[in-house]
Scaffold this motif. Sequence first.
Motif, PDB file in Angstrom:
ATOM      1  N   ALA A 111       0.833  -1.199   0.000  1.00 48.11           N
ATOM      2  CA  ALA A 111       0.000   0.000   0.000  1.00 48.11           C
ATOM      3  C   ALA A 111       0.868   1.250   0.000  1.00 48.11           C
ATOM      4  O   ALA A 111       0.585   2.216  -0.724  1.00 48.11           O
ATOM      5  N   GLU A 112       1.940   1.259   0.775  1.00 43.02           N
ATOM      6  CA  GLU A 112       2.843   2.407   0.814  1.00 43.02           C
ATOM      7  C   GLU A 112       3.536   2.587  -0.537  1.00 43.02           C
ATOM      8  O   GLU A 112       3.721   3.715  -1.003  1.00 43.02           O
ATOM      9  N   GLY A 113       3.883   1.480  -1.165  1.00 41.13           N
ATOM     10  CA  GLY A 113       4.512   1.547  -2.486  1.00 41.13           C
ATOM     11  C   GLY A 113       3.567   2.141  -3.518  1.00 41.13           C
ATOM     12  O   GLY A 113       3.969   2.970  -4.344  1.00 41.13           O
ATOM     13  N   ARG A 114       2.301   1.752  -3.472  1.00 40.66           N
ATOM     14  CA  ARG A 114       1.318   2.304  -4.409  1.00 40.66           C
ATOM     15  C   ARG A 114       1.118   3.792  -4.153  1.00 40.66           C
ATOM     16  O   ARG A 114       0.993   4.590  -5.080  1.00 40.66           O
ATOM     17  N   THR A 115       1.082   4.168  -2.871  1.00 43.70           N
ATOM     18  CA  THR A 115       0.910   5.580  -2.516  1.00 43.70           C
ATOM     19  C   THR A 115       2.068   6.405  -3.050  1.00 43.70           C
ATOM     20  O   THR A 115       1.869   7.464  -3.647  1.00 43.70           O
ATOM     21  N   ARG A 116       3.281   5.939  -2.848  1.00 48.16           N
ATOM     22  CA  ARG A 116       4.466   6.673  -3.360  1.00 48.16           C
ATOM     23  C   ARG A 116       4.428   6.757  -4.878  1.00 48.16           C
ATOM     24  O   ARG A 116       4.743   7.783  -5.467  1.00 48.16           O
ATOM     25  N   LYS A 117       4.044   5.664  -5.511  1.00 50.36           N
ATOM     26  CA  LYS A 117       3.998   5.651  -6.977  1.00 50.36           C
ATOM     27  C   LYS A 117       2.976   6.661  -7.481  1.00 50.36           C
ATOM     28  O   LYS A 117       3.236   7.407  -8.418  1.00 50.36           O
ATOM     29  N   ASN A 118       1.816   6.692  -6.820  1.00 48.41           N
ATOM     30  CA  ASN A 118       0.779   7.640  -7.213  1.00 48.41           C
ATOM     31  C   ASN A 118       1.218   9.090  -6.969  1.00 48.41           C
ATOM     32  O   ASN A 118       0.886   9.980  -7.739  1.00 48.41           O
ATOM     33  N   GLN A 119       1.987   9.329  -5.926  1.00 46.46           N
ATOM     34  CA  GLN A 119       2.463  10.689  -5.633  1.00 46.46           C
ATOM     35  C   GLN A 119       3.487  11.141  -6.647  1.00 46.46           C
ATOM     36  O   GLN A 119       3.525  12.313  -7.004  1.00 46.46           O
ATOM     37  N   THR A 120       4.318  10.231  -7.133  1.00 44.38           N
ATOM     38  CA  THR A 120       5.355  10.620  -8.108  1.00 44.38           C
ATOM     39  C   THR A 120       4.810  10.716  -9.520  1.00 44.38           C
ATOM     40  O   THR A 120       5.339  11.452 -10.344  1.00 44.38           O
ATOM     41  N   THR A 121       3.760   9.992  -9.818  1.00 45.03           N
ATOM     42  CA  THR A 121       3.187  10.040 -11.180  1.00 45.03           C
ATOM     43  C   THR A 121       2.017  10.981 -11.238  1.00 45.03           C
ATOM     44  O   THR A 121       1.554  11.289 -12.325  1.00 45.03           O
TER      45      THR A 121
END
Length: 122
Positions: A111-121
């Motif tokens: 979940a944290e990985g998806r959140t970071r990915k969404n924040q960078t993209t």
Amino acid sequence: MPKTARALLHLPPATAAALEKLGADLAVARLRRKESLKTWAKRMGVSVPTLQRLEAGDPSVGIGIIATALWLIQRDGELGNLAAPEYDRGAIEMDVREALELGRARTQASAEGRTRKNQTTG
């Protein structure tokens, strides 16, 4: 006081009761076979007082003597399963808790990985 004696002072009551039942059951098995204390003790390779202590559920009787008594009544095959890992409920419960914790940690990391990915993209 020897270490063994100290350990026996801490024997859980349920365990002491189980040993007393085992001793009584072994006495019944001997009597059903119409064996005297003297004959049974000789077959086991122990003294009569030791056999009496076993039948009384004395926790200081050695496991080898208990195993021999079980062998005489053809119940020694059960010994191999007493502490078998597949029946160790406590260890199995620990394994399940660890697996659940690992699953939670992986879910959180994902979940944290998806959140970071969404924040960078995003």
